[in-house]
Design a protein around this motif. Structure first.
Motif, PDB file in Angstrom:
ATOM      1  N   PRO A  10    -168.648  27.462 -50.657  1.00  5.72           N
ATOM      2  CA  PRO A  10    -167.251  27.019 -50.753  1.00  5.72           C
ATOM      3  C   PRO A  10    -166.308  28.133 -50.312  1.00  5.72           C
ATOM      4  CG  PRO A  10    -168.135  27.448 -52.933  1.00  5.72           C
ATOM      5  CD  PRO A  10    -169.278  27.574 -51.965  1.00  5.72           C
ATOM      6  N   PRO A  11    -165.139  27.782 -49.808  1.00  5.06           N
ATOM      7  CA  PRO A  11    -164.196  28.813 -49.362  1.00  5.06           C
ATOM      8  C   PRO A  11    -163.665  29.623 -50.546  1.00  5.06           C
ATOM      9  CG  PRO A  11    -163.167  26.655 -49.288  1.00  5.06           C
ATOM     10  CD  PRO A  11    -164.615  26.435 -49.618  1.00  5.06           C
ATOM     11  N   ALA A  12    -163.104  30.768 -50.236  1.00  4.35           N
ATOM     12  CA  ALA A  12    -162.560  31.662 -51.261  1.00  4.35           C
ATOM     13  C   ALA A  12    -161.448  30.984 -52.062  1.00  4.35           C
ATOM     14  CB  ALA A  12    -162.057  32.948 -50.620  1.00  4.35           C
ATOM     15  N   THR A  13    -160.688  30.114 -51.418  1.00  5.80           N
ATOM     16  CA  THR A  13    -159.608  29.428 -52.133  1.00  5.80           C
ATOM     17  C   THR A  13    -160.170  28.539 -53.241  1.00  5.80           C
ATOM     18  OG1 THR A  13    -159.620  27.696 -50.438  1.00  5.80           O
ATOM     19  CG2 THR A  13    -157.998  29.457 -50.196  1.00  5.80           C
ATOM     20  N   GLY A  18    -161.352  28.164 -59.117  1.00  5.65           N
ATOM     21  CA  GLY A  18    -162.333  28.102 -60.196  1.00  5.65           C
ATOM     22  C   GLY A  18    -162.177  29.230 -61.194  1.00  5.65           C
ATOM     23  N   VAL A  19    -161.879  30.412 -60.708  1.00  8.35           N
ATOM     24  CA  VAL A  19    -161.673  31.549 -61.609  1.00  8.35           C
ATOM     25  C   VAL A  19    -160.464  31.294 -62.498  1.00  8.35           C
ATOM     26  CG1 VAL A  19    -161.047  33.995 -61.690  1.00  8.35           C
ATOM     27  CG2 VAL A  19    -162.813  33.219 -60.105  1.00  8.35           C
ATOM     28  N   PRO A 125    -158.327  25.234 -46.302  1.00  4.08           N
ATOM     29  CA  PRO A 125    -159.771  25.528 -46.364  1.00  4.08           C
ATOM     30  C   PRO A 125    -160.500  24.717 -47.436  1.00  4.08           C
ATOM     31  CG  PRO A 125    -158.525  27.572 -46.251  1.00  4.08           C
ATOM     32  CD  PRO A 125    -157.535  26.465 -46.456  1.00  4.08           C
ATOM     33  N   SER A 126    -159.876  24.566 -48.598  1.00  2.00           N
ATOM     34  CA  SER A 126    -160.513  23.788 -49.659  1.00  2.00           C
ATOM     35  C   SER A 126    -160.625  22.317 -49.275  1.00  2.00           C
ATOM     36  CB  SER A 126    -159.717  23.916 -50.966  1.00  2.00           C
ATOM     37  OG  SER A 126    -159.755  25.216 -51.455  1.00  2.00           O
TER      38      SER A 126
END
Length: 142
Positions: A10-13, A18-19, A125-126
């Motif tokens: 999954p992309p960083a975004t 999620g974080v 991106p997401s």
């Protein structure tokens, strides 16, 4: 092995959202613990009667939101639905904190977090990564 949406990272975004969602779940669990301690100690008016139920409510929600956050971090698409609903339910809380309750600082902090999560979840991106499940496996995900 062909590249399928299930095995793409999954992309960083998406992972960043999620974080933040997992952190929201952790905050809810901390609130549940504090409410439980207050209920056990008998602190405040009706602390025992209201404290256990409220602590349980915050605990259940905290676990659910935390699981959704971890799901986003590891790339499970179903976590986005839970995270989105939670953020939409928190928007009236933000409004209440900013207007009627005179808790402007908390309202701003929560508002930034809620808007940030929604922006990350629906960023290009997401969204492209989420849509890849429905595209041809030979398409470039960008």
């Amino acid at each position: 092995m062909p590249t399928t949406p299930e095995n793409l990272t999954p992309p960083a975004t998406f992972r960043s959202a999620g974080v933040l969602v997992a952190a929201q779940g952790a905050v809810s669990l901390v609130a549940a613990f504090v409410l439980l301690v207050r209920a056990v100690s008998g602190e405040g008016d009706n602390a025992v009667a209201n404290g256990y139920g409220t602590a349980g409510w915050f605990g259940v929600l905290g676990v659910g939101v935390g699981v959704a956050g971890v799901a986003l971090i590891v790339g499970k698409r179903w976590g986005r639905a839970i995270a989105t609903v939670v953020q939409l339910l928190l928007l009236p809380v933000v409004w209440s904190l900013l207007t009627g309750s005179h808790q402007t600082l908390y309202g701003v902090v929560l508002g930034v977090a809620v808007i940030g999560v929604l922006a990350l979840l629906f960023s290009p991106p997401s969204s492209q990564w989420m849509a890849a499940e429905y595209s041809d496996v030979d398409d470039d995900l960008g």
